[in-house]
Design an enzyme around this catalytic site. Sequence first.
Site, PDB file in Angstrom:
ATOM      1  N   ALA A  53       0.788  -1.233   0.000  1.00 30.56           N
ATOM      2  CA  ALA A  53       0.000   0.000   0.000  1.00 30.56           C
ATOM      3  C   ALA A  53       0.827   1.295   0.000  1.00 30.56           C
ATOM      4  O   ALA A  53       0.643   2.162  -0.865  1.00 30.56           O
ATOM      5  CB  ALA A  53      -0.971  -0.034   1.168  1.00 30.56           C
ATOM      6  N   GLN A 199       3.878 -13.632  -1.732  1.00 31.38           N
ATOM      7  CA  GLN A 199       4.721 -12.495  -1.316  1.00 31.38           C
ATOM      8  C   GLN A 199       5.466 -12.783  -0.007  1.00 31.38           C
ATOM      9  O   GLN A 199       6.523 -12.211   0.238  1.00 31.38           O
ATOM     10  CB  GLN A 199       3.867 -11.227  -1.114  1.00 31.38           C
ATOM     11  N   ASP A 240      -3.889  -2.456   3.871  1.00 31.68           N
ATOM     12  CA  ASP A 240      -4.050  -1.705   2.615  1.00 31.68           C
ATOM     13  C   ASP A 240      -5.059  -0.580   2.770  1.00 31.68           C
ATOM     14  O   ASP A 240      -5.042   0.382   2.002  1.00 31.68           O
ATOM     15  CB  ASP A 240      -4.475  -2.654   1.494  1.00 31.68           C
ATOM     16  N   ASN A 250      -6.565  -6.171   4.672  1.00 28.80           N
ATOM     17  CA  ASN A 250      -5.192  -6.583   4.332  1.00 28.80           C
ATOM     18  C   ASN A 250      -5.274  -7.828   3.452  1.00 28.80           C
ATOM     19  O   ASN A 250      -6.363  -8.320   3.143  1.00 28.80           O
ATOM     20  CB  ASN A 250      -4.399  -6.831   5.629  1.00 28.80           C
ATOM     21  N   LYS A 251      -4.136  -8.342   3.085  1.00 34.46           N
ATOM     22  CA  LYS A 251      -4.053  -9.494   2.186  1.00 34.46           C
ATOM     23  C   LYS A 251      -4.992 -10.624   2.592  1.00 34.46           C
ATOM     24  O   LYS A 251      -5.127 -10.910   3.785  1.00 34.46           O
ATOM     25  CB  LYS A 251      -2.591  -9.973   2.161  1.00 34.46           C
TER      26      LYS A 251
HETATM   27  O1  MRU Z   1      -1.117  -7.346  -3.194  1.00 33.22           O
HETATM   28  P1  MRU Z   1       0.036  -6.684  -2.486  1.00 33.22           P
HETATM   29  O2  MRU Z   1       1.307  -7.452  -2.580  1.00 33.22           O
HETATM   30  O3  MRU Z   1       0.176  -5.240  -2.882  1.00 33.22           O
HETATM   31  O4  MRU Z   1      -0.448  -6.748  -0.961  1.00 33.22           O
HETATM   32  C1  MRU Z   1       0.344  -6.220   0.037  1.00 33.22           C
HETATM   33  C2  MRU Z   1      -0.269  -6.396   1.378  1.00 33.22           C
HETATM   34  O5  MRU Z   1      -1.317  -6.959   1.554  1.00 33.22           O
HETATM   35  C3  MRU Z   1       0.447  -5.752   2.510  1.00 33.22           C
HETATM   36  O6  MRU Z   1       0.238  -6.457   3.695  1.00 33.22           O
HETATM   37  C4  MRU Z   1      -0.107  -4.333   2.673  1.00 33.22           C
HETATM   38  O7  MRU Z   1      -0.013  -3.624   1.489  1.00 33.22           O
HETATM   39  C5  MRU Z   1       0.557  -3.610   3.756  1.00 33.22           C
HETATM   40  S1  MRU Z   1       2.059  -2.963   3.165  1.00 33.22           S
HETATM   41  C6  MRU Z   1       2.978  -2.192   4.269  1.00 33.22           C
END
Ligand code: MRU
Length: 356
Positions: A53, A199, A240, A250-251
């Site tokens: 994010a 990730q 996010d 979040n994810k």
């Molecule tokens: O789909 P992504 O890789 O952009 O998702 C990232 C996440 O879900 C992170 O946990 C989130 O962006 C927090 S980042 C500090």
Amino acid sequence: MKIKNKNYSTLWVEDSKIKIIDQTKLPFKLIIKELNTLGDFCRAITQMEVRGAPLIGVTAAFGLALALRKDASSKNIDKSINALLETRPTAVNLRWALSYIFKRIKNKRIQDRAKLSLELAKKIRQEDIINCFKIGLNGYKIIEKIYKKKRKPINILTHCNAGWLATIDWGTALSPIFLANRNGLPVHIWVDETRPRNQGALLTAWELKNEKIPYTIIVDNAGGYLMQKKEVDLCIVGSDRTTSRGDVCNKIGTYLKALSAFDNNIPFYAAVPQSTIDFKIDDSRKIPIEVRSSKELSHLTFLKKKKISTGEIYFRNSNKFNPAFDVTPARYITKLITEKGLIEPKKSEIMKNLQK
Ligand code: MRU
């Protein structure tokens, strides 16, 4: 943070050029790319060469600044902002960064807008580094407190990648972990693989390895088992978009971890910079949840004979559904770790301590 003893950030300006680390090639290859056009910026975000994010927000800010170098008319500002807003829907940092710049340039003379927007993008970048470091300091105190009681290595579970690669530097959820390790607190990290894009296994594990922090990669479903076995002292995740009531988007899979943590009486923290709070949203059902390509489920990227390859792992023609984020209700969150301190995930506390 360091890669092979050299300091890097995820996006930087070098000789007036904007450079990024292409995260789709990590951890196998370190590829630096130059972004030259608005299209390059939009592509880098959509293809997830940059992701996470806060980093999405900073990239969008530089994308806007660069688009205005050629044409700073109000029409082009709108067009560029709309193109950038289209790239990824869930991380609110994108909208936050663009509106931060828009508010400050809209009434300026056309000839001054490009320069000012670049200065603002640089400011957003710099503040991201400072805020992530402050999140680290505030989160560090939590780990230190647990260590003072336990006097044994602290097991921390994290999901996805909320490390320095998701920001400009330091990260959010991993920032307290980096500081704990650098200050001699023994930590061990359970790294959720984080299907479908992995990730966790690809990026978080690589960041921890670079910092020489002990870690173990687990499948996403292992967290509950480990929590029941008392193998997890605390969880720290990123976000996010966090609503004004403290519900944390979040994810995908974060919610299930929070439920397990709650059932097992394990503290569950979300590390959230102010730029990730959506003050306009009270009701988490209004958060747009990105649904990503089903190819992410059916195909895996891996290293084969030192080459990055992609292979199919499913029957063809199966129905697939790939929502990328979920929402953990505030009642399952112990505290939000912010740059302003630890905050109760409650509207009154968020409004009192964090401002727009
Ligand atoms: O789909 P992504 O890789 O952009 O998702 C990232 C996440 O879900 C992170 O946990 C989130 O962006 C927090 S980042 C500090």
